[in-house]
Enzyme design. Structure first.
Site, PDB file in Angstrom:
ATOM      1  N   LYS A  17     -29.163   8.201 -28.766  1.00 42.93           N
ATOM      2  CA  LYS A  17     -28.909   7.765 -30.134  1.00 42.93           C
ATOM      3  C   LYS A  17     -28.133   6.450 -30.208  1.00 42.93           C
ATOM      4  O   LYS A  17     -27.924   5.914 -31.282  1.00 42.93           O
ATOM      5  CB  LYS A  17     -28.114   8.833 -30.886  1.00 42.93           C
ATOM      6  CG  LYS A  17     -28.934  10.061 -31.211  1.00 42.93           C
ATOM      7  CD  LYS A  17     -28.089  11.087 -31.939  1.00 42.93           C
ATOM      8  CE  LYS A  17     -28.894  12.355 -32.164  1.00 42.93           C
ATOM      9  NZ  LYS A  17     -28.055  13.454 -32.640  1.00 42.93           N
ATOM     10  N   CYS A  62     -25.196   9.753   5.685  1.00 38.06           N
ATOM     11  CA  CYS A  62     -25.878   8.957   4.674  1.00 38.06           C
ATOM     12  C   CYS A  62     -25.004   7.757   4.350  1.00 38.06           C
ATOM     13  O   CYS A  62     -23.861   7.923   3.929  1.00 38.06           O
ATOM     14  CB  CYS A  62     -26.137   9.765   3.402  1.00 38.06           C
ATOM     15  SG  CYS A  62     -26.743   8.737   2.052  1.00 38.06           S
ATOM     16  N   LYS A  90     -29.107  -0.180 -28.843  1.00 37.70           N
ATOM     17  CA  LYS A  90     -29.444  -0.898 -27.626  1.00 37.70           C
ATOM     18  C   LYS A  90     -28.407  -1.965 -27.295  1.00 37.70           C
ATOM     19  O   LYS A  90     -28.116  -2.233 -26.139  1.00 37.70           O
ATOM     20  CB  LYS A  90     -30.818  -1.560 -27.783  1.00 37.70           C
ATOM     21  CG  LYS A  90     -31.953  -0.596 -27.460  1.00 37.70           C
ATOM     22  CD  LYS A  90     -33.294  -1.238 -27.714  1.00 37.70           C
ATOM     23  CE  LYS A  90     -34.396  -0.183 -27.729  1.00 37.70           C
ATOM     24  NZ  LYS A  90     -35.602  -0.670 -28.395  1.00 37.70           N
ATOM     25  N   HIS A 101     -12.538   6.397 -17.957  1.00 42.90           N
ATOM     26  CA  HIS A 101     -11.264   5.801 -17.528  1.00 42.90           C
ATOM     27  C   HIS A 101     -10.296   5.757 -18.703  1.00 42.90           C
ATOM     28  O   HIS A 101      -9.109   6.037 -18.559  1.00 42.90           O
ATOM     29  CB  HIS A 101     -11.469   4.356 -17.061  1.00 42.90           C
ATOM     30  CG  HIS A 101     -12.441   4.193 -15.921  1.00 42.90           C
ATOM     31  ND1 HIS A 101     -13.534   3.387 -16.005  1.00 42.90           N
ATOM     32  CD2 HIS A 101     -12.464   4.734 -14.683  1.00 42.90           C
ATOM     33  CE1 HIS A 101     -14.196   3.412 -14.849  1.00 42.90           C
ATOM     34  NE2 HIS A 101     -13.581   4.240 -14.038  1.00 42.90           N
ATOM     35  N   CYS A 132     -31.019  13.169   1.903  1.00 45.54           N
ATOM     36  CA  CYS A 132     -29.793  13.204   1.111  1.00 45.54           C
ATOM     37  C   CYS A 132     -30.165  13.430  -0.349  1.00 45.54           C
ATOM     38  O   CYS A 132     -31.001  12.702  -0.890  1.00 45.54           O
ATOM     39  CB  CYS A 132     -29.065  11.877   1.258  1.00 45.54           C
ATOM     40  SG  CYS A 132     -27.943  11.558  -0.092  1.00 45.54           S
ATOM     41  N   HIS A 156     -29.502  10.143  -2.560  1.00 46.64           N
ATOM     42  CA  HIS A 156     -30.227   8.884  -2.395  1.00 46.64           C
ATOM     43  C   HIS A 156     -31.687   9.066  -1.985  1.00 46.64           C
ATOM     44  O   HIS A 156     -32.403   8.093  -1.818  1.00 46.64           O
ATOM     45  CB  HIS A 156     -29.514   8.002  -1.380  1.00 46.64           C
ATOM     46  CG  HIS A 156     -28.149   7.593  -1.833  1.00 46.64           C
ATOM     47  ND1 HIS A 156     -27.038   8.402  -1.689  1.00 46.64           N
ATOM     48  CD2 HIS A 156     -27.715   6.471  -2.443  1.00 46.64           C
ATOM     49  CE1 HIS A 156     -25.991   7.777  -2.188  1.00 46.64           C
ATOM     50  NE2 HIS A 156     -26.357   6.618  -2.652  1.00 46.64           N
ATOM     51  N   HIS A 171     -14.631   2.187 -18.528  1.00 46.30           N
ATOM     52  CA  HIS A 171     -15.494   2.822 -19.516  1.00 46.30           C
ATOM     53  C   HIS A 171     -14.766   3.973 -20.197  1.00 46.30           C
ATOM     54  O   HIS A 171     -13.554   4.147 -20.028  1.00 46.30           O
ATOM     55  CB  HIS A 171     -16.811   3.267 -18.881  1.00 46.30           C
ATOM     56  CG  HIS A 171     -16.635   4.191 -17.701  1.00 46.30           C
ATOM     57  ND1 HIS A 171     -15.936   5.365 -17.772  1.00 46.30           N
ATOM     58  CD2 HIS A 171     -17.056   4.081 -16.418  1.00 46.30           C
ATOM     59  CE1 HIS A 171     -15.948   5.954 -16.593  1.00 46.30           C
ATOM     60  NE2 HIS A 171     -16.609   5.188 -15.747  1.00 46.30           N
ATOM     61  N   CYS A 214     -23.865   7.541   0.608  1.00 45.27           N
ATOM     62  CA  CYS A 214     -22.781   8.437   0.204  1.00 45.27           C
ATOM     63  C   CYS A 214     -21.525   8.200   1.034  1.00 45.27           C
ATOM     64  O   CYS A 214     -20.463   8.668   0.676  1.00 45.27           O
ATOM     65  CB  CYS A 214     -23.168   9.893   0.377  1.00 45.27           C
ATOM     66  SG  CYS A 214     -24.660  10.348  -0.484  1.00 45.27           S
TER      67      CYS A 214
END
Length: 509
Positions: free
Chosen positions: A295, A126, A298, A21, A143, A146, A18, A129
């Site tokens: 903004k 947890c 979709k 990265h 936690c 979560h 994404h 995590c």
RNA sequence: CGCGGGGUGGAGCAGUCCGGUAGCUCGCAAGGCUCAUAACCUUGAGGUCGGUGGUUCAAAUCCACCCCCCGCAACCA
């Protein structure tokens, strides 16, 4: 010949590539190209981090074996960077056998020196995590990540005596002001080191987690993901051979985002100390891209995918926005409005249009043949040249401090100046007077020089554009011209190419 | 008393480390040019640089205190 080792983090294979990265990787690519062009031999490493509970879980969800799942996502990263023209030298996976061997070797070495011990630990764990929580960290006994009640687990594990190296690390950071950059992250780490540093649990029992590198001295355990992943920076160089390792370690610049500051600024240096290896040189920390998700359309969802950006707008436009709109180290906002405005103003109007108008005049007035310069240059010619010479010095200064936005800003300052020069000298007016044709030829010659310099300057930032400009000027593709003085590049009768639209305006409506 | 980031013309930002005429892009107004991708150039309107106090010949920039916004929760760079 100096050397430079540049790394991105190993990206965790639980998500597809994404914006974040891509930013880190583009920064690394730009630095690699910049230093390479200056004769610094640069090794650029990237790759994927593939062990740990989250990967095992994600694989299970997809009904796959962890390795098969990791193969798929890892390949997605690699092919994405290939498609984006990222100039990495090696792509490492933490599942690569040579990496596992190095991790085990270093674990054994640290174990042998006594800095790893077997101990018992009890606490609230947890599973989401994959970590223990202190009671203070829990919110209403749950936690905070979560919203689940962690389970109390008492188990034996291996621990790394990280605390032993606290003072040594503190000394190192204090005596190396540019070890962690920009400075506020250094401050943050120093603040953190004011508290006593505990030891680091570096194993996970196989009963709980299978998917990891086995601990060499106890096959009932696998290695904690961070202890595994950080070592890639060393294992990749070792894999390339002893000579490569000797050449590039410890001349390392680790590029990371702020979320993984602690592992890189604290775990990693102390691990190196325990392993008897010299510490890396720089940790360069950048901020987050804040999505204005409300903004966004979709169809795009909430994620900026590098390949989609490349297809829609071209990789260079995307690179330009990333490098120009974020101040390295700080957060920045990403929106398509800002992106389009930026690309239209700077790339289409200032740069692209300049290239078009210069080449159009060259073609129209002189059939694209470059005209000679006379011995004496006008004041405005010298001013134009000096402006570009200054930009060269500015870029050098800014790149040293990772100020990519300023480097680009200074290049665009020169482009403004060049557009002004066109209007000031008005070759299209002079052309009406046959006696002025020689001067018009000179003006265009200077303008072509400014395009040539621009292409040299842009090479690390916008590699495709730089090479397109070179090819429009009919210059050899891979030959750097930065050292050739202004006015000495174009040989008599050199013929340039007709104009071309480098960046079409992005129409909104 | 948590940690950090930020508050600069209508919008988005740079400048703050290394004090010295407040800059950029978009938008707005007027003009110019016609080589060019309705691009380019010039000029203008619009800012008490969050507040208060201090240091200084001089503060957006340094110091102190205060106010406001954001992240530290999400897959994650």
């Amino acid at each position: 010949m100096s050397h430079f080792f540049l790394t991105t983090p190993l990206f965790y294979v639980n998500a597809e590539p994404h914006l974040g990265h891509t930013y880190t990787t583009v920064i690394a690519d730009t630095l690699k190209r910049y230093y390479s062009s200056r004769g610094v031999e640069t090794f650029f490493l990237t790759g994927t981090d593939e062990h740990g509970d989250k990967i095992a879980e994600a694989a299970k969800e997809h009904g796959m074996e962890p390795k098969a799942y990791a193969d798929r996502i890892s390949e997605l990263f690699r092919s994405t960077w290939d498609a984006c023209g990222i100039s990495y030298d090696h792509f490492i996976r933490t599942t690569d056998p040579y990496h596992q061997k190095t991790v085990q070797r270093l674990l054994q070495k640290i174990y042998d020196t006594g800095d790893i011990y077997f101990g018992e630990y009890g606490g609230f764990y947890c599973f989401g995590c994959e970590r223990f929580y202190t009671e203070k960290e829990l919110v209403d006994g749950k936690c905070p990540d979560h919203q689940k009640k962690p389970e109390y687990i008492q188990e034996k594990n291996y621990f790394f005596r990280m605390g032993k190296y606290q003072q040594q690390l503190l000394d190192h950071i204090q005596s190396h002001p540019d070890f962690i950059r920009p400075e506020h992250y250094r401050t943050e780490v120093l603040a953190f080191l004011r508290e006593p540093l505990g030891d680091l649990c570096i194993s996970r029992p196989r009963t709980r987690l299978e998917w990891g590198i086995p601990i060499p001295f106890d096959t009932d355990y696998v290695t904690y993901v961070w202890f595994d992943a950080l070592i890639n920076y060393v294992s990749a160089l070792e894999y390339k051979g002893e000579r490569v390792f000797q050449t590039y370690w410890p001349k390392a610049n680790h590029l990371i985002a702020k979320d993984i500051l602690k592992p890189h600024a604290i775990y990693w240096p102390t691990m190196l100390m325990a392993a008897g290896l010299p510490c890396y040189e720089h940790l360069d920390v950048h901020g987050y891209w804040i999505m204005e998700s409300g903004k966004m359309s979709k169809s795009l969802g909430n994620v900026v995918r590098p390949l989609e950006m490349k297809e829609r707008f071209g990789m260079d436009a995307f690179r330009y926005f990333l490098l120009r709109d974020m101040v390295f180290g700080q957060d920045a906002a990403f929106s398509f409005d800002a992106f389009i405005t930026r690309v239209n103003a700077d790339l289409a109007n200032n740069l692209g249009n300049l290239v078009s108008r210069v080449l159009a005049m060259q073609k129209k007035y002189f059939s694209s043949k470059v005209q000679p310069l006379s011995g004496s240059w006008a004041a405005e010619d010298l001013k134009l040249r000096d402006c570009f010479l200054q930009v060269g010095r500015d870029i050098q200064r800014h790149m040293g401090g990772l100020y990519f936005h300023r480097a680009l800003e200074s290049i665009w300052g020169a482009l403004d100046r060049t557009n002004q020069y066109v209007v000031q000298t008005s070759p299209f007016v002079l052309m009406k007077d046959p006696e002025k044709h020689k001067r018009v030829g000179e003006i265009l010659h200077h303008l072509l020089e400014s395009l040539r310099m621009t292409s040299d300057f842009l090479t690390p930032f916008l590699p495709e554009t730089a090479s397109e400009i070179r090819s429009l000027l009919a210059l050899p593709e891979n030959k750097a011209t930065a050292d050739i003085p202004w006015g000495s590049l174009f040989q008599p009768d050199h013929q340039v190419n007709p104009p071309k639209v480098l960046f079409p305006r992005i129409e909104t409506s």
